[in-house]
Design a protein around this motif. Structure first.
Motif, PDB file in Angstrom:
ATOM      1  N   ARG A  38      11.347 -16.698   5.791  1.00  0.00           N
ATOM      2  CA  ARG A  38      11.660 -17.711   4.784  1.00  0.00           C
ATOM      3  C   ARG A  38      11.268 -17.202   3.393  1.00  0.00           C
ATOM      4  NH1 ARG A  38       8.552 -20.846   2.231  1.00  0.00           N
ATOM      5  NH2 ARG A  38       6.794 -20.170   3.525  1.00  0.00           N
ATOM      6  N   ASN A  39      12.157 -17.413   2.422  1.00  0.00           N
ATOM      7  CA  ASN A  39      11.878 -16.930   1.066  1.00  0.00           C
ATOM      8  C   ASN A  39      12.091 -17.998  -0.007  1.00  0.00           C
ATOM      9  OD1 ASN A  39      14.637 -17.142   1.081  1.00  0.00           O
ATOM     10  ND2 ASN A  39      15.010 -14.925   1.025  1.00  0.00           N
ATOM     11  N   ALA A  40      12.157 -19.277   0.389  1.00  0.00           N
ATOM     12  CA  ALA A  40      12.323 -20.368  -0.573  1.00  0.00           C
ATOM     13  C   ALA A  40      11.698 -21.627   0.013  1.00  0.00           C
ATOM     14  CB  ALA A  40      13.803 -20.604  -0.874  1.00  0.00           C
ATOM     15  N   PRO A  41      11.310 -22.601  -0.826  1.00  0.00           N
ATOM     16  CA  PRO A  41      10.822 -23.879  -0.299  1.00  0.00           C
ATOM     17  C   PRO A  41      11.867 -24.490   0.631  1.00  0.00           C
ATOM     18  CG  PRO A  41      10.435 -23.744  -2.658  1.00  0.00           C
ATOM     19  CD  PRO A  41      11.289 -22.569  -2.309  1.00  0.00           C
ATOM     20  N   ALA A  89       7.854 -29.261   6.231  1.00  0.00           N
ATOM     21  CA  ALA A  89       8.075 -28.686   4.902  1.00  0.00           C
ATOM     22  C   ALA A  89       7.368 -27.334   4.838  1.00  0.00           C
ATOM     23  CB  ALA A  89       7.542 -29.618   3.818  1.00  0.00           C
ATOM     24  N   TRP A  90       8.033 -26.377   4.174  1.00  0.00           N
ATOM     25  CA  TRP A  90       7.511 -25.012   4.119  1.00  0.00           C
ATOM     26  C   TRP A  90       7.543 -24.513   2.676  1.00  0.00           C
ATOM     27  CZ3 TRP A  90       5.985 -22.595   8.726  1.00  0.00           C
ATOM     28  CH2 TRP A  90       6.289 -23.310   9.898  1.00  0.00           C
ATOM     29  N   THR A  91       6.362 -24.259   2.141  1.00  0.00           N
ATOM     30  CA  THR A  91       6.225 -23.649   0.816  1.00  0.00           C
ATOM     31  C   THR A  91       5.056 -22.663   0.892  1.00  0.00           C
ATOM     32  OG1 THR A  91       4.633 -25.243  -0.078  1.00  0.00           O
ATOM     33  CG2 THR A  91       6.982 -25.816  -0.252  1.00  0.00           C
ATOM     34  N   ASN A  92       4.653 -22.153  -0.259  1.00  0.00           N
ATOM     35  CA  ASN A  92       3.531 -21.218  -0.299  1.00  0.00           C
ATOM     36  C   ASN A  92       2.181 -21.912  -0.448  1.00  0.00           C
ATOM     37  OD1 ASN A  92       5.210 -18.966  -0.079  1.00  0.00           O
ATOM     38  ND2 ASN A  92       5.578 -18.933  -2.299  1.00  0.00           N
ATOM     39  N   ARG A  93       2.214 -23.233  -0.724  1.00  0.00           N
ATOM     40  CA  ARG A  93       0.961 -23.962  -0.912  1.00  0.00           C
ATOM     41  C   ARG A  93       1.001 -25.258  -0.108  1.00  0.00           C
ATOM     42  NH1 ARG A  93      -1.056 -25.170  -6.627  1.00  0.00           N
ATOM     43  NH2 ARG A  93       0.824 -26.479  -6.600  1.00  0.00           N
ATOM     44  N   PRO A  94      -0.093 -25.607   0.593  1.00  0.00           N
ATOM     45  CA  PRO A  94      -0.121 -26.861   1.351  1.00  0.00           C
ATOM     46  C   PRO A  94       0.136 -28.081   0.478  1.00  0.00           C
ATOM     47  CG  PRO A  94      -1.962 -25.457   1.993  1.00  0.00           C
ATOM     48  CD  PRO A  94      -1.324 -24.816   0.799  1.00  0.00           C
ATOM     49  N   GLN A  95      -0.345 -28.069  -0.779  1.00  0.00           N
ATOM     50  CA  GLN A  95      -0.122 -29.228  -1.651  1.00  0.00           C
ATOM     51  C   GLN A  95       1.363 -29.474  -1.875  1.00  0.00           C
ATOM     52  OE1 GLN A  95      -2.109 -26.683  -2.184  1.00  0.00           O
ATOM     53  NE2 GLN A  95      -4.076 -27.270  -3.143  1.00  0.00           N
ATOM     54  N   ASP A  96       2.132 -28.417  -2.064  1.00  0.00           N
ATOM     55  CA  ASP A  96       3.575 -28.571  -2.261  1.00  0.00           C
ATOM     56  C   ASP A  96       4.253 -29.045  -0.978  1.00  0.00           C
ATOM     57  OD1 ASP A  96       3.325 -27.738  -4.876  1.00  0.00           O
ATOM     58  OD2 ASP A  96       3.698 -25.622  -4.402  1.00  0.00           O
ATOM     59  N   GLU A  97       3.789 -28.570   0.146  1.00  0.00           N
ATOM     60  CA  GLU A  97       4.355 -29.019   1.419  1.00  0.00           C
ATOM     61  C   GLU A  97       4.114 -30.512   1.613  1.00  0.00           C
ATOM     62  OE1 GLU A  97       2.668 -26.629   4.451  1.00  0.00           O
ATOM     63  OE2 GLU A  97       3.802 -24.823   3.924  1.00  0.00           O
ATOM     64  N   HIS A  98       2.924 -30.969   1.285  1.00  0.00           N
ATOM     65  CA  HIS A  98       2.614 -32.393   1.432  1.00  0.00           C
ATOM     66  C   HIS A  98       3.454 -33.241   0.487  1.00  0.00           C
ATOM     67  CE1 HIS A  98      -1.628 -31.267   3.130  1.00  0.00           C
ATOM     68  NE2 HIS A  98      -0.636 -30.913   3.930  1.00  0.00           N
TER      69      HIS A  98
END
Length: 234
Positions: A38-41, A89-98
């Motif tokens: 994966r390379n994007a949110p 949800a998949w991002t580089n930071r847990p805060q963004d995923e939440h």
């Protein structure tokens, strides 16, 4: 039906703006290999369980009519299935995923019914309500730990989404309505296989039998012998 539910969910989340700002919406299984590529949110809506709702099974069939009101087919009763999705949800930071999960949850709990404007194919033809249940109590499916173990990844925050959708029954077309009378033939004996050209029974002066067909009551003149019965003799 499953692909039609997938498309409706995609449109529902897209209308909420979850496809904006470079966020991908996919229906892939969130395996460890997939996560590494994966390379994007990304929001993953993974279908992992399909079960029939036996309590809603019905017997019989319904008639389908054309614009003139004639029966053109019969269809078996639809059967209902619960489709269970794992939404992550998949991002580089847990805060963004939440944050993404919060937006998804807000969208899914907005209504218990999938809007009819998002129905396509057989869902649109049936015109039945498709129910949504987001983050509800666990059903008879696998536990979260078993599911993530099967996917080969670590336990992750997720939303369980259950969709109750109908699968259209098989349709059987019907023949055209009867517009001609019966043909009666006579034979000389029981073993005589030769028949005449026959005589077609028709209603005199009637070209269209009407909505009740040839079973409708019609006035027929009595034979002469019956008309004389009960009369006075000259």
């Amino acid at each position: 039906m499953i692909h039609e539910v997938d498309e409706a969910l995609r449109l529902l989340l897209a209308e909420a703006g979850l496809g904006e700002n470079g966020v991908d919406l996919v229906f892939d299984a969130p395996t460890s290999d997939w996560a590494a590529r994966r390379n994007a949110p990304t929001i993953s809506v993974f279908l992992y369980d399909i079960r029939e709702d036996i309590g809603r099974r019905r017997t019989g069939e319904t008639e389908e009519h054309d614009d003139a009101g004639l029966v053109v087919g019969r269809r078996a009763q639809p059967r209902w299935f619960d489709l269970t999705y794992l939404v992550t949800a998949w991002t580089n930071r847990p805060q963004d995923e939440h944050r993404l999960l919060s937006e998804v949850l807000r969208c899914l709990i907005h209504s218990d019914i999938l809007p009819t404007r998002l129905h396509t194919g057989t869902l649109a033809e049936l015109g039945l309500a498709v129910r949504l249940e987001a983050a509800g109590p666990g059903g008879n499916g696998p536990s979260a730990s078993d599911l993530w173990s099967a996917l080969g990844g670590d336990l992750k925050a997720s939303i369980n989404l259950r969709v109750s959708a109908p699968l259209a029954g098989e349709r059987v077309p019907t023949g055209p309505p009867v517009t001609e009378g019966l043909v009666v033939r006579t034979a000389a004996g029981a073993r005589d296989v030769e028949t005449g050209s026959g005589r077609r029974l028709r209603y005199q002066g009637v070209s269209d039998p009407g909505p009740d067909g040839f079973t409708a009551e019609r006035e027929r003149p009595l034979p002469a012998a019956r008309r004389r019965r009960g009369g006075t003799s000259g």
